[in-house]
Design an enzyme around this catalytic site. Structure first.
Site, PDB file in Angstrom:
ATOM      1  N   THR A  86      -1.799  -0.623  12.252  1.00 33.03           N
ATOM      2  CA  THR A  86      -1.428   0.311  11.189  1.00 33.03           C
ATOM      3  C   THR A  86      -2.711   0.863  10.584  1.00 33.03           C
ATOM      4  O   THR A  86      -3.754   0.217  10.616  1.00 33.03           O
ATOM      5  CB  THR A  86      -0.584  -0.359  10.085  1.00 33.03           C
ATOM      6  OG1 THR A  86      -1.286  -1.485   9.556  1.00 33.03           O
ATOM      7  CG2 THR A  86       0.766  -0.793  10.613  1.00 33.03           C
ATOM      8  N   ASP A  87      -2.615   2.058  10.047  1.00 30.61           N
ATOM      9  CA  ASP A  87      -3.748   2.709   9.405  1.00 30.61           C
ATOM     10  C   ASP A  87      -3.878   2.239   7.963  1.00 30.61           C
ATOM     11  O   ASP A  87      -3.007   1.549   7.435  1.00 30.61           O
ATOM     12  CB  ASP A  87      -3.570   4.230   9.428  1.00 30.61           C
ATOM     13  CG  ASP A  87      -3.684   4.818  10.821  1.00 30.61           C
ATOM     14  OD1 ASP A  87      -4.416   4.232  11.650  1.00 30.61           O
ATOM     15  OD2 ASP A  87      -3.042   5.849  11.083  1.00 30.61           O
ATOM     16  N   ALA A  88      -4.945   2.674   7.323  1.00 33.25           N
ATOM     17  CA  ALA A  88      -5.169   2.348   5.923  1.00 33.25           C
ATOM     18  C   ALA A  88      -3.989   2.808   5.077  1.00 33.25           C
ATOM     19  O   ALA A  88      -3.461   3.906   5.269  1.00 33.25           O
ATOM     20  CB  ALA A  88      -6.449   3.014   5.436  1.00 33.25           C
ATOM     21  N   VAL A  90      -0.922   1.809   5.031  1.00 31.70           N
ATOM     22  CA  VAL A  90       0.416   1.740   5.641  1.00 31.70           C
ATOM     23  C   VAL A  90       0.998   0.347   5.443  1.00 31.70           C
ATOM     24  O   VAL A  90       0.338  -0.655   5.690  1.00 31.70           O
ATOM     25  CB  VAL A  90       0.346   2.089   7.142  1.00 31.70           C
ATOM     26  CG1 VAL A  90       1.701   1.901   7.806  1.00 31.70           C
ATOM     27  CG2 VAL A  90      -0.147   3.514   7.327  1.00 31.70           C
TER      28      VAL A  90
END
Length: 130
Positions: A86-88, A90
């Site tokens: 997951t990205d920052a 999320v």
């Protein structure tokens, strides 16, 4: 809260129960066996303060928090591999991580012990042996 994190009161209660089981001392609580096996962790997190799920230099990540918490619990260094990233910022309700470990303890003990060593925005919801 959104249900993604343990309340402070519940975390304190779990920590007290773990200390009582361990005789009050700190450090590694779980026994190690002779053979490594895969431990699957299903985690939930509030991603607002994470720089993503995968370990990065100089950034707080889910992977790093899991590895640190696991080492505090067992005394065993590990790498937590993930089935996805997951990205920052999320959130996740069911992100899967795998840790190779020699820990020989009931899954419920591992989950409870690990949750007391993780920050409030990261929870191991359940675990299974691979």
């Amino acid at each position: 809260t959104s249900g993604l994190v343990l309340s402070k009161r519940k975390k304190r209660k779990l920590m007290a129960e773990e200390r009582k089981k361990a005789g009050g001392g700190g450090g590694a609580l779980l026994p190690l066996g002779d053979t490594a096996r895969g431990l699957v962790l299903r985690v939930e997190y509030d991603g607002r303060l994470f720089a993503g799920s995968q370990k990065q230099l100089d950034a707080r990540t889910v992977q790093e928090e899991l590895e640190t918490g696991f080492q505090r619990l067992t005394g065993e260094e590990c790498t937590a591999g993930s089935s996805s990233r997951t990205d920052a910022g999320v959130h996740a309700l069911d992100n899967v991580f795998l840790i190779k470990t020699k820990v020989d303890a009931p899954l419920a003990t591992i989950v409870a012990g690990l949750n007391t060593r993780l920050p409030e925005d990261l929870v191991v919801a359940r675990a299974a042996w691979a």
